[in-house]
Design an enzyme around this catalytic site. Sequence first.
Site, mmCIF file in Angstrom:
data_model
loop_
_atom_site.group_PDB
_atom_site.id
_atom_site.type_symbol
_atom_site.label_atom_id
_atom_site.label_comp_id
_atom_site.label_asym_id
_atom_site.label_seq_id
_atom_site.Cartn_x
_atom_site.Cartn_y
_atom_site.Cartn_z
ATOM 1 C CE LYS A 1 -3.446 -2.473 -4.265
ATOM 2 N NZ LYS A 1 -2.528 -1.398 -4.035
ATOM 3 C CB SER B 1 -26.523 14.772 2.244
ATOM 4 O OG SER B 1 -25.245 14.654 2.801
ATOM 5 C CG HIS C 1 -7.562 -5.068 0.923
ATOM 6 N ND1 HIS C 1 -8.639 -4.947 0.093
ATOM 7 C CD2 HIS C 1 -7.354 -3.833 1.434
ATOM 8 C CE1 HIS C 1 -9.054 -3.681 0.089
ATOM 9 N NE2 HIS C 1 -8.297 -2.989 0.902
HETATM 10 C C1 BG6 Z 1 -8.151 0.448 1.974
HETATM 11 C C2 BG6 Z 1 -8.163 0.692 3.451
HETATM 12 O O1 BG6 Z 1 -9.136 -0.477 1.602
HETATM 13 O O2 BG6 Z 1 -6.879 -0.056 1.600
HETATM 14 C C3 BG6 Z 1 -7.039 1.624 3.862
HETATM 15 O O3 BG6 Z 1 -9.415 1.239 3.841
HETATM 16 C C4 BG6 Z 1 -5.707 1.120 3.337
HETATM 17 O O4 BG6 Z 1 -7.002 1.770 5.271
HETATM 18 C C5 BG6 Z 1 -5.799 0.818 1.856
HETATM 19 O O5 BG6 Z 1 -4.745 2.121 3.572
HETATM 20 C C6 BG6 Z 1 -4.528 0.160 1.331
HETATM 21 O O6 BG6 Z 1 -4.612 0.092 -0.073
HETATM 22 P P1 BG6 Z 1 -3.363 0.354 -0.997
HETATM 23 O O7 BG6 Z 1 -3.869 0.165 -2.373
HETATM 24 O O8 BG6 Z 1 -2.941 1.768 -0.737
HETATM 25 O O9 BG6 Z 1 -2.336 -0.620 -0.582
#
Ligand code: BG6
Length: 470
Positions: free
Chosen positions: A178, A50, A236
């Site tokens: 990963k 936007s 995650h």
């Molecule tokens: C993201 C979250 O999905 O994952 C974040 O929104 C978090 O809050 C991050 O810090 C962690 O990912 P990584 O790859 O840095 O371990």
Amino acid sequence: MRIIYDRTTLADTLVIFGVTGDLAHKMIFPALYAMAKHGTLNVPVVGVASSEWDLVQLRNQARESIRKSVEIDDQSALNHLLSLLQYVSGDYNDPNTFKALKQALGDAQRPTHYLAIPPTLFATVIKELGATGLANQARIIVEKPFGRDLASARELNRTALAVFPEDSIFRIDHYLGKEAIMNILYFRFANSFLEPFWNRNYVASVQITLCEDFGVKGRGAFYESVGCLRDVIQNHLFQIVALLAMEAPAYQGFGAVHSEKAKVLQAMRPLHPDDVVRGQYTGYRQESGVAENSNVETFCAMRLHIDSWRWEGVPWYLRSGKFMAATAAEVLVELKPPPQKLFDDSAAPNERANYLRFRLSPNSALALAARVKHVGKEFVGDQRELFLLDEQPAEETPYERLLSDAMAGDGALFTRADAVDAAWAAIDPILDIPRTVYSYEQGSWGPKQADALFSAGGSWHNPIPMKEKK
Ligand code: BG6
């Protein structure tokens, strides 16, 4: 399971909604630069947002975001990426924005649309893409969190499936891109020695910690709308649980992996409030975008159970938090001690039994801990870690990998609708209930109340921070 892209189905344009936002700035532009370097980005990239920017501003932003994240060591790749960029500015609620996008897409046949926008706008954009005819032969990448709870996730799935077929919907969870996490699947099913003890008879508990030694980093407003549970645990951490707990896929193919992962999430016992401890770091309420009386959790710990033949009775402890004592993600699969205590020093009350440790982030490692005897007359020893994998650098960042896969139509490393649904179903009972949020000091391991989750014995394993490289 080999990943071979079918060139005839590769996307011929990448559309990034939210191209002026935080995610594009921190993750997407660096990933696009890496793709340009590796020769895998050769289609127009149309940014939509936007902000009333022009192409020059977008190019400057792209250059700046790449410069902040990596060393620019390939100027021609950068120029190539900048030459691919286009920009469409407009309100997502205005159908004219999508008409302008259609014009920008010209005769593109297979665009991939990436929704790097606030989740509240997902449904609006998906519906407009459908209404403008921009969904035909197209794919859509949806950022997390996919829904806010079970009902909204189901609603979003219905909306998405009314416009795109399931195999064109890419629900992103960057943890699945990963290396160390892909290795869980490989390690479990490429080896035969694991299977005999990978079950309730030998595994005492499994714990997963995802800790960060920083706060919400200017994302206070976003964080207020999610909290730790929705930000990283439902997605995650649950994906890691699914990979660790799943049965062997029935055939060679990611469809089978998806099915087995979904079954684990479906077997998760819905959480009870007593199984969850929430915390908030001191100072969170002073962050910009955060309510002064916020009770959003920046830390969450839980004890879960998977009611399956393999895992019945094995507790799974999950924990994540901001501003903790280290930045790391680790899994510890702790085995039961030997049945008989033959040596005085083995299995002391405070000592861990043998375990497997998966270090997932920021570096990867895989270690098996076992006791060995010290030299000398006494039968005493200690537990040592045998490293099976140490510091394996990834070839691609998760975003590069996942973006390339989605543009090629490969859904192996994305989450399927049934898995997302089941993950929400497990936490739905504890999402919006009255809660106590315990305060914890920055730099600590979170509120001590989280220790009480180990009422059946055991304790949290605290990952060691990564050593600074000299
Ligand atoms: C993201 C979250 O999905 O994952 C974040 O929104 C978090 O809050 C991050 O810090 C962690 O990912 P990584 O790859 O840095 O371990």
